[in-house]
Design a protein around this motif. Structure first.
Motif, mmCIF file in Angstrom:
data_model
loop_
_atom_site.group_PDB
_atom_site.id
_atom_site.type_symbol
_atom_site.label_atom_id
_atom_site.label_comp_id
_atom_site.label_asym_id
_atom_site.label_seq_id
_atom_site.Cartn_x
_atom_site.Cartn_y
_atom_site.Cartn_z
ATOM 1 N N TYR A 75 0.832 -1.219 0.000
ATOM 2 C CA TYR A 75 0.000 0.000 0.000
ATOM 3 C C TYR A 75 0.860 1.261 0.000
ATOM 4 C CZ TYR A 75 -3.209 -3.665 1.398
ATOM 5 O OH TYR A 75 -3.924 -4.838 1.448
ATOM 6 N N HIS A 76 2.155 1.094 -0.264
ATOM 7 C CA HIS A 76 3.110 2.215 -0.310
ATOM 8 C C HIS A 76 3.197 2.953 1.022
ATOM 9 C CE1 HIS A 76 3.689 1.494 -4.539
ATOM 10 N NE2 HIS A 76 2.370 1.429 -4.668
ATOM 11 N N GLN A 77 3.234 2.154 2.094
ATOM 12 C CA GLN A 77 3.423 2.710 3.429
ATOM 13 C C GLN A 77 4.662 2.052 4.030
ATOM 14 O OE1 GLN A 77 -0.287 1.039 4.606
ATOM 15 N NE2 GLN A 77 -1.284 3.025 4.816
ATOM 16 N N VAL A 78 5.294 2.781 4.931
ATOM 17 C CA VAL A 78 6.449 2.227 5.637
ATOM 18 C C VAL A 78 5.942 1.268 6.702
ATOM 19 C CG1 VAL A 78 8.410 2.767 7.132
ATOM 20 C CG2 VAL A 78 7.810 4.306 5.242
ATOM 21 N N GLU A 79 6.577 0.117 6.779
ATOM 22 C CA GLU A 79 6.204 -0.893 7.759
ATOM 23 C C GLU A 79 7.489 -1.467 8.343
ATOM 24 O OE1 GLU A 79 4.059 -4.965 7.015
ATOM 25 O OE2 GLU A 79 2.769 -3.322 6.301
ATOM 26 N N ILE A 80 7.447 -1.851 9.614
ATOM 27 C CA ILE A 80 8.594 -2.522 10.229
ATOM 28 C C ILE A 80 8.310 -4.027 10.202
ATOM 29 C CG2 ILE A 80 10.028 -2.804 12.282
ATOM 30 C CD1 ILE A 80 10.318 -0.020 11.043
ATOM 31 N N ASN A 81 9.206 -4.760 9.576
ATOM 32 C CA ASN A 81 9.063 -6.194 9.415
ATOM 33 C C ASN A 81 10.114 -6.890 10.291
ATOM 34 O OD1 ASN A 81 8.219 -8.631 8.318
ATOM 35 N ND2 ASN A 81 9.588 -8.471 6.561
ATOM 36 N N CYS A 82 9.692 -7.860 11.085
ATOM 37 C CA CYS A 82 10.634 -8.582 11.946
ATOM 38 C C CYS A 82 10.839 -10.003 11.446
ATOM 39 C CB CYS A 82 10.106 -8.657 13.383
ATOM 40 S SG CYS A 82 10.129 -7.082 14.212
ATOM 41 N N ILE A 83 12.067 -10.432 11.480
ATOM 42 C CA ILE A 83 12.401 -11.810 11.120
ATOM 43 C C ILE A 83 13.160 -12.409 12.295
ATOM 44 C CG2 ILE A 83 13.819 -13.226 9.586
ATOM 45 C CD1 ILE A 83 12.723 -11.764 7.305
ATOM 46 N N PHE A 84 12.720 -13.596 12.711
ATOM 47 C CA PHE A 84 13.342 -14.264 13.857
ATOM 48 C C PHE A 84 13.773 -15.660 13.478
ATOM 49 C CE2 PHE A 84 10.682 -11.055 15.795
ATOM 50 C CZ PHE A 84 11.497 -10.539 16.787
ATOM 51 N N PHE A 85 14.849 -16.097 14.075
ATOM 52 C CA PHE A 85 15.344 -17.452 13.895
ATOM 53 C C PHE A 85 14.368 -18.454 14.492
ATOM 54 C CE2 PHE A 85 17.999 -21.043 15.370
ATOM 55 C CZ PHE A 85 18.470 -21.459 14.141
ATOM 56 N N ASP A 86 13.693 -18.035 15.568
ATOM 57 C CA ASP A 86 12.845 -18.930 16.333
ATOM 58 C C ASP A 86 11.588 -18.177 16.760
ATOM 59 O OD1 ASP A 86 11.751 -20.401 18.560
ATOM 60 O OD2 ASP A 86 13.677 -21.417 18.752
ATOM 61 N N GLU A 87 10.436 -18.808 16.668
ATOM 62 C CA GLU A 87 9.177 -18.144 17.038
ATOM 63 C C GLU A 87 9.124 -17.744 18.523
ATOM 64 O OE1 GLU A 87 6.608 -16.831 15.175
ATOM 65 O OE2 GLU A 87 8.111 -17.251 13.659
ATOM 66 N N ILE A 88 9.853 -18.454 19.358
ATOM 67 C CA ILE A 88 9.897 -18.079 20.787
ATOM 68 C C ILE A 88 10.477 -16.673 20.917
ATOM 69 C CG2 ILE A 88 10.897 -18.606 23.048
ATOM 70 C CD1 ILE A 88 10.956 -21.577 22.091
ATOM 71 N N HIS A 89 11.503 -16.378 20.120
ATOM 72 C CA HIS A 89 12.098 -15.039 20.149
ATOM 73 C C HIS A 89 11.073 -13.981 19.717
ATOM 74 C CE1 HIS A 89 16.052 -17.340 19.352
ATOM 75 N NE2 HIS A 89 15.907 -17.150 20.649
ATOM 76 N N ARG A 90 10.281 -14.309 18.683
ATOM 77 C CA ARG A 90 9.256 -13.360 18.225
ATOM 78 C C ARG A 90 8.306 -13.029 19.368
ATOM 79 N NH1 ARG A 90 7.471 -11.883 13.473
ATOM 80 N NH2 ARG A 90 8.513 -13.594 12.372
ATOM 81 N N HIS A 91 7.838 -14.068 20.060
ATOM 82 C CA HIS A 91 6.884 -13.902 21.149
ATOM 83 C C HIS A 91 7.447 -12.972 22.239
ATOM 84 C CE1 HIS A 91 3.689 -14.921 23.921
ATOM 85 N NE2 HIS A 91 4.592 -15.236 24.825
ATOM 86 N N GLU A 92 8.715 -13.146 22.537
ATOM 87 C CA GLU A 92 9.322 -12.392 23.643
ATOM 88 C C GLU A 92 9.804 -10.996 23.256
ATOM 89 O OE1 GLU A 92 9.386 -13.268 26.755
ATOM 90 O OE2 GLU A 92 8.716 -15.330 26.520
ATOM 91 N N PHE A 93 10.284 -10.837 22.028
ATOM 92 C CA PHE A 93 11.052 -9.628 21.713
ATOM 93 C C PHE A 93 10.507 -8.764 20.590
ATOM 94 C CE2 PHE A 93 14.176 -12.561 23.602
ATOM 95 C CZ PHE A 93 14.623 -11.771 24.641
ATOM 96 N N GLN A 94 9.453 -9.226 19.898
ATOM 97 C CA GLN A 94 9.005 -8.475 18.721
ATOM 98 C C GLN A 94 8.657 -7.018 19.031
ATOM 99 O OE1 GLN A 94 6.868 -10.098 15.299
ATOM 100 N NE2 GLN A 94 5.123 -8.894 15.974
ATOM 101 N N ASP A 95 7.882 -6.774 20.081
ATOM 102 C CA ASP A 95 7.455 -5.399 20.386
ATOM 103 C C ASP A 95 8.651 -4.488 20.650
ATOM 104 O OD1 ASP A 95 4.898 -6.304 20.075
ATOM 105 O OD2 ASP A 95 4.409 -6.333 22.210
ATOM 106 N N ALA A 96 9.599 -4.975 21.435
ATOM 107 C CA ALA A 96 10.779 -4.165 21.761
ATOM 108 C C ALA A 96 11.644 -3.935 20.523
ATOM 109 C CB ALA A 96 11.599 -4.849 22.858
ATOM 110 N N LEU A 97 11.759 -4.947 19.675
ATOM 111 C CA LEU A 97 12.563 -4.828 18.462
ATOM 112 C C LEU A 97 11.918 -3.833 17.489
ATOM 113 C CD1 LEU A 97 15.164 -5.919 17.200
ATOM 114 C CD2 LEU A 97 13.830 -7.763 16.188
ATOM 115 N N ILE A 98 10.600 -3.890 17.366
ATOM 116 C CA ILE A 98 9.883 -2.933 16.505
ATOM 117 C C ILE A 98 10.071 -1.513 17.031
ATOM 118 C CG2 ILE A 98 7.574 -2.128 15.845
ATOM 119 C CD1 ILE A 98 6.794 -5.080 15.463
ATOM 120 N N ALA A 99 9.964 -1.331 18.336
ATOM 121 C CA ALA A 99 10.119 0.000 18.927
ATOM 122 C C ALA A 99 11.522 0.561 18.654
ATOM 123 C CB ALA A 99 9.856 -0.053 20.432
ATOM 124 N N LYS A 100 12.534 -0.282 18.801
ATOM 125 C CA LYS A 100 13.912 0.156 18.552
ATOM 126 C C LYS A 100 14.104 0.515 17.078
ATOM 127 C CE LYS A 100 18.608 -0.739 19.930
ATOM 128 N NZ LYS A 100 18.638 0.546 20.610
#
Length: 132
Positions: A75-100
């Motif tokens: 949609y031609h908008q900026v988005e922050i995309n996260c990629i994790f080695f393990d889904e456990i990491h996504r669950h724990e760290f996605q919000d903080a990683l997106i904020a950073k």
């Protein structure tokens, strides 16, 4: 029952440095190849604009286990995309990683109509350089 990451002190959210770029590319290619139904062993040879502009990494014992990148969505908008080695990491760290990553993005690209153009240009230059 959800699994929790045991030692938060083993994990660090950091700005992306050049020295980690190879690990980020490797993680990206690994994930894209996992998700592609292609029969080729290395279905991702060259990076495309979908790779985005990596802005922050999650390190575990100095190894990159996740990263966040600014991308331009369909949609031609900026988005922050996260990629994790393990889904456990996504669950724990996605919000903080997106904020950073958002913080780093906002420092590098001020608001305005040129923001999307400058991001697209930065991504294109990065992937051109990485694909050399």
């Amino acid at each position: 029952m959800s699994m929790k990451v045991n030692n938060f002190e083993d994990f660090k959210l950091e700005n992306l440095y050049l020295s980690e770029l190879r690990s980020v590319v490797s993680l990206y290619k690994q994930l894209v190849n996992q998700n592609s139904s292609s029969e080729h062993v290395n279905s991702v040879e060259e990076l495309t604009i979908d790779f985005g502009l990596p802005l922050a990494v999650l390190l575990e014992a100095k190894q990159v286990v996740g990263y966040a990148a600014a991308i331009v969505n369909p949609y031609h908008q900026v988005e922050i995309n996260c990629i994790f080695f393990d889904e456990i990491h996504r669950h724990e760290f996605q919000d903080a990683l997106i904020a950073k990553a958002k913080n780093n993005f906002n420092q590098a690209f001020e608001d305005g109509e040129q923001q999307l153009l400058r991001l697209t240009s930065a991504i294109e230059r990065l992937i051109y350089w990485l694909n050399l």
